[in-house]
Write an enzyme that holds these catalytic residues in place. Structure first.
Site, PDB file in Angstrom:
ATOM      1  N   GLY A  82       0.841  -1.198   0.000  1.00  0.00           N
ATOM      2  CA  GLY A  82       0.000   0.000   0.000  1.00  0.00           C
ATOM      3  C   GLY A  82       0.869   1.237   0.000  1.00  0.00           C
ATOM      4  N   SER A  83       0.227   2.403  -0.147  1.00  0.00           N
ATOM      5  CA  SER A  83       0.991   3.657  -0.109  1.00  0.00           C
ATOM      6  C   SER A  83       0.085   4.775   0.391  1.00  0.00           C
ATOM      7  CB  SER A  83       1.530   3.995  -1.501  1.00  0.00           C
ATOM      8  OG  SER A  83       0.456   4.146  -2.401  1.00  0.00           O
TER       9      SER A  83
ATOM     10  N   THR B 215       5.429   4.371   1.484  1.00  0.00           N
ATOM     11  CA  THR B 215       4.899   3.078   1.044  1.00  0.00           C
ATOM     12  C   THR B 215       4.953   2.047   2.173  1.00  0.00           C
ATOM     13  OG1 THR B 215       7.086   2.408   0.299  1.00  0.00           O
ATOM     14  CG2 THR B 215       5.671   3.435  -1.338  1.00  0.00           C
TER      15      THR B 215
ATOM     16  N   ASP C 287      -8.583   7.689  14.154  1.00  0.00           N
ATOM     17  CA  ASP C 287      -8.694   7.352  12.725  1.00  0.00           C
ATOM     18  C   ASP C 287      -9.261   5.942  12.564  1.00  0.00           C
ATOM     19  OD1 ASP C 287      -8.558   7.679  10.020  1.00  0.00           O
ATOM     20  OD2 ASP C 287      -6.372   7.570   9.859  1.00  0.00           O
TER      21      ASP C 287
END
Length: 613
Positions: A356-357, A362, A472
């Protein structure tokens, strides 16, 4: 309800629990035996099943109610019903195979609770001992395992409990079984059970007047166990319990278990009480001679070293405890946590390709070499061409939060590494984000989703108890280790509160995930565990809508206006009403009226146990 899985009939006044057929008949006789008088009891043959005892023509008729694979209940050949109560209501209007309509219930006397079976009494200890020995867990990790995996563990214990009983001798020959029974006392009713072959058949060996009798126990196509022409049972321990009450085709009742070799001196591990309620005249074994009246508890267990319980390699669904990431790698006393959790770059290898990034850089898969071998890890690599100290500080802040956390349902940090770039090395969760997984896997069941969100609530309860605010929490930040094991990740916005604080106040509005934020976050920049609860409600909505985006097509300002108007997102199509009710509770506008994670986790736990029963 928190400690025991709810019995779907416990609330019914005419449900008597784990009583025998004879006890049921005695009760109905006390009630007058009028046609249509009935009571409900727990099935002693089938796991999760019931038995209906119905009076007609001065006789009592008994009907087995099986729990079907779909979770519904039916009398053999009859209609399926969602619950035992629904089945009873149906047969009070339609005989449909019964000898007469159910006309009048015989209710328990005031103050009398449904009778729990002896296995129920010992189940908690069995589960605890099983988890300790199978996964070598203790303390917090042990408790978390028992709470989150209770339904699976109860099923496992129910079907493997015989392996821990003194009367079960495993795979031995007929000759060896006779030899063992004839060692020591030769009382009538002494018995053991042995495995006959790999097809799941057994033999019951019973001593009668100095002779050893052998009864074959076969397993039919549906997995039920029985002696020839005898009653069928789901488990061996149910079969033993039945024949310890009455012979029912055997020459005598089972009264004295023949102990395994070397087990006589260390026979008891949990409990030596006689079977609960044994003194009742209704439970005197029919046809049992006086020399066989020795109280026998088929549930007294062998010591730990005698356990033959299911090992990790057995054919069963993998549980979180089977994975490498249930406990911290540093829980192993041989693995020493490096000072300041700074890792040696030479011990870290990175694979090609990205997991993922994001703005930070990354995430790559890698392997970190530890004393016991290389561990698969996820490595967050900082993208910092401009050498901005703020980006590095953000990564170190996240590392600082993560190194303080140790819970099975939170992604743990292995350490940080400063080399060609700053790297945050974390536990690997192969299946990736929850929202993406559910988007691609619409076959995942409601029960499975409930299991996963319950695990998230356990992780959040841990954060709440340790004064951390996540800030989050969303389905994209819940990573799956397996389809049945979730971990909370991404602590980039997280804050540790001091002991005297119950919220964090941000200085200004940042790049915030506003669709997941509670009103007080947007209006006053205030963040607390209660605002995480609001986010958790949105996360549940994402999960039960199979990864859809919340408030689709709406801008942040429109979402805020909608919430101020008292409106909330609609219930997802596949979402049960009980879960949606909990979502709405999480979206309580006033922070003081909103539940904390202790209450949310308990409510989800109870619902999960109910649907797993």
């Amino acid at each position: 309800m928190a400690s025991n899985m709810a019995n779907p009939a416990n609330h019914l006044p005419y449900f008597f629990g784990n009583i025998t057929r004879e006890e049921a008949e005695e009760y109905l006789m006390q009630g007058g035996m009028s046609d249509g008088l009935y009571l409900l009891r727990q099935s002693r043959n089938y796991l999760g099943g019931f038995a209906l005892s119905l009076a007609y023509g001065r006789k009592v008729h008994h009907y087995t109610i099986e729990r079907e694979l779909s979770g519904t209940y039916a009398i053999a050949g009859g209609k399926s019903h969602a619950s035992p109560a629904e089945l009873i209501n149906y047969h009070s209007e339609e005989a449909d195979g019964l000898i007469c309509l159910l006309r009048k219930s015989f209710n328990r006397p005031p103050g009398v609770e449904p009778k729990t079976g002896p296995f129920e009494d010992l189940k908690e200890n069995l589960i605890r001992e099983y988890v300790k020995q199978t996964w070598n867990l203790q303390g917090h990790a042990l408790e978390q395992a028992i709470i989150s995996q209770k339904p699976q563990l109860e099923k496992l214990i129910a079907t493997t409990a015989h392996e821990k009983m003194p009367w079960f001798h495993g795979r031995i020959s007929r000759e060896e079984s006779e030899h063992r029974i004839l060692i020591g006392s030769r009382n009538n009713g002494k018995f053991l059970i042995r495995e006959r072959d790999s097809n799941g058949s057994y033999a019951l060996c019973l001593l009668n007047d100095g002779k050893v009798l052998h009864y074959r126990i076969d397993r039919d196509k549906t997995g039920k166990l029985s002696i020839p022409d005898g009653k069928r049972f789901d488990t061996l321990w149910q079969l033993v319990e039945h024949y310890s009450y009455k012979p029912d085709g055997l020459l005598r009742v089972l009264s004295i278990p023949c102990p395994r070799h070397g087990s006589e001196s260390d026979n008891v591990v949990f409990d030596t009480r006689p079977l609960p309620g044994t003194p009742s005249k209704l439970q005197t074994p029919i046809g049992a001679p006086s020399d066989d009246q020795t109280p026998f508890n088929p549930y007294v267990l062998q010591r730990a070293r005698g356990l033959i319980g299911a090992e990790k390699g057995d054919q069963r669904e993998a549980l979180p405890m089977d994975t490498e990431v249930y406990e911290s790698p540093y829980a192993d006393p041989d693995e020493i946590k490096p000072k300041n959790v700074t890792l040696d770059r030479k011990l870290l290898t990175l694979e090609e390709g990205e997991l993922g990034s994001g703005n930070f850089g990354t995430v790559k898969k890698g392997f970190y070499k530890m004393k016991k071998g290389a561990k698969p890890v996820a490595v967050k690599i900082l993208k910092n061409e401009s050498n901005d100290p703020a980006i590095k500080d953000e990564l170190l802040r996240e590392a600082n939060v993560m190194q303080q956390l140790d819970n099975p349902y939170i992604v743990r940090m292995i350490g940080i590494c400063e080399a060609e770039a700053w790297m945050l090395v974390m536990e690997m969760a192969e299946l990736g984000p929850l929202n993406k997984f559910l988007q691609k896997n619409r076959h995942v069941t409601e029960k499975n989703i409930t299991e996963l969100v319950h695990q998230v609530s356990m992780g959040m309860k841990y954060l709440e108890e340790n004064n951390f605010v996540h800030r989050d929490l969303a389905a994209r930040n819940v990573l799956l280790v397996t389809q049945h094991y979730a971990k909370i990740s991404d602590f980039g916005l997280s804050k540790a509160l001091s002991a005297d604080e119950n919220y964090y106040k941000a200085q200004s509005h940042g790049k915030w995930p506003v669709k997941w934020y509670a009103p007080e976050c947007m209006n006053f920049y205030k963040f607390s565990s209660k605002s995480d609860v609001w986010s958790f409600g949105v996360l549940m909505w994402e999960a039960f809508s199979y990864g859809q985006k919340p408030y689709k097509g709406m801008k942040g300002g429109e979402v805020a206006q909608m919430i101020e108007r008292g409106e909330r997102m609609e219930c997802p199509e596949a979402c049960p009403v009980e879960v949606y009710d909990l979502m709405k509770l999480c979206w309580t506008y006033n922070v003081d009226d909103r539940p904390g994670f202790v209450a949310v986790e308990l409510r989800l736990r109870n619902y999960y146990y109910d649907i797993s029963h």
